[in-house]
Design an enzyme around this catalytic site. Structure first.
Site, PDB file in Angstrom:
ATOM      1  CG  LEU A   1      -2.208  -0.473   1.211  1.00 41.91           C
ATOM      2  CD1 LEU A   1      -2.968  -0.348   2.768  1.00 41.91           C
ATOM      3  CD2 LEU A   1      -2.916   0.044   0.125  1.00 41.91           C
ATOM      4  CG  ASP A   2       0.812   3.795  -3.157  1.00 36.94           C
ATOM      5  OD1 ASP A   2       1.960   2.983  -3.596  1.00 36.94           O
ATOM      6  OD2 ASP A   2      -0.161   4.233  -3.795  1.00 36.94           O
ATOM      7  NE  ARG A   3       5.954   8.507   3.882  1.00 35.14           N
ATOM      8  CZ  ARG A   3       7.066   9.474   3.920  1.00 35.14           C
ATOM      9  NH1 ARG A   3       7.538   9.549   3.040  1.00 35.14           N
ATOM     10  NH2 ARG A   3       6.970  10.290   5.129  1.00 35.14           N
TER      11      ARG A   3
ATOM     12  CB  SER B   1      -2.978   3.960   0.425  1.00 33.73           C
ATOM     13  OG  SER B   1      -2.673   4.873  -0.971  1.00 33.73           O
TER      14      SER B   1
ATOM     15  NE  ARG C   1       0.783   7.412  -6.448  1.00 37.38           N
ATOM     16  CZ  ARG C   1       0.569   7.714  -5.163  1.00 37.38           C
ATOM     17  NH1 ARG C   1       1.048   7.244  -4.163  1.00 37.38           N
ATOM     18  NH2 ARG C   1      -0.311   9.061  -4.976  1.00 37.38           N
TER      19      ARG C   1
END
Length: 185
Positions: free
Chosen positions: A45-47, A49, A144
């Protein structure tokens, strides 16, 4: 015996156990929240998110969760800037073309604002621009992807929470906490 951990990743936390790229003050990682040896994230998971991460010690299970050919459904709640039109929702459902090619069709629907925890720091709000929540279910996991899909239809994502992966969900898991779960998919 397979170990499965469900973790509610807060905003601004890296989805890895170490931070090799930071100079100066270190960024928060999974090791700030999980002290359970031998488990690794099944996906990222992106930072910026939030939400559900599955960690396991089972490599085959990791592959089933992360491999696009397995088509494991992942459901996201996206707070978007703007008021989604039926055409924008239909475009998300049928798949949109991104720079790296067309996406698979997705489950997409407008939802009421969910009853969730406040984000720290808060999402920026503009009084002159409405926002809304969309539930998106994908069966692929490009970098993303949700943010790029919503932007492609003119609805930039303000906040993104992964709520479900296969049969696991975030129900009852507070931000920054984790639980053991059965190894189902």
């Amino acid at each position: 015996m397979t170990t499965v951990i469900l973790f509610n990743k807060p905003h601004d936390v890296l989805s890895q156990f170490t931070d090799k790229g930071s100079v100066g003050s270190p960024r928060k990682t999974l090791s700030d929240y999980i002290e359970f040896p031998g488990v690794y994230p099944a996906g990222r998971l992106d930072r910026d998110s939030e939400g559900l991460m599955v960690l396991t010690d089972d490599g085959r299970l990791q592959a089933r969760i992360t491999q696009p050919r397995a088509k494991m459904a992942k459901t996201y709640l996206a707070q978007v800037e703007g008021a989604p039109s039926p055409g924008q929702i239909a475009a998300l459902r049928s798949g949109v073309t991104l720079k790296d090619g067309p996406t698979r069709p997705a489950g997409a629907r407008l939802i009421d604002p969910p009853e969730i925890w406040p984000r720290v720091p808060p999402v920026r709000f503009r009084k002159s621009v409405p926002d809304a929540w969309i539930e998106l279910t994908l069966t692929e996991g490009r970098n993303r992807q949700v943010r790029r899909m919503t932007a492609a239809v003119g609805l930039p994502t303000l906040r993104l929470i992964r709520w479900r992966i296969g049969g696991w969900s975030l129900d009852g898991i507070a931000p920054g906490t984790w639980i053991h779960a059965p190894p189902r998919t």
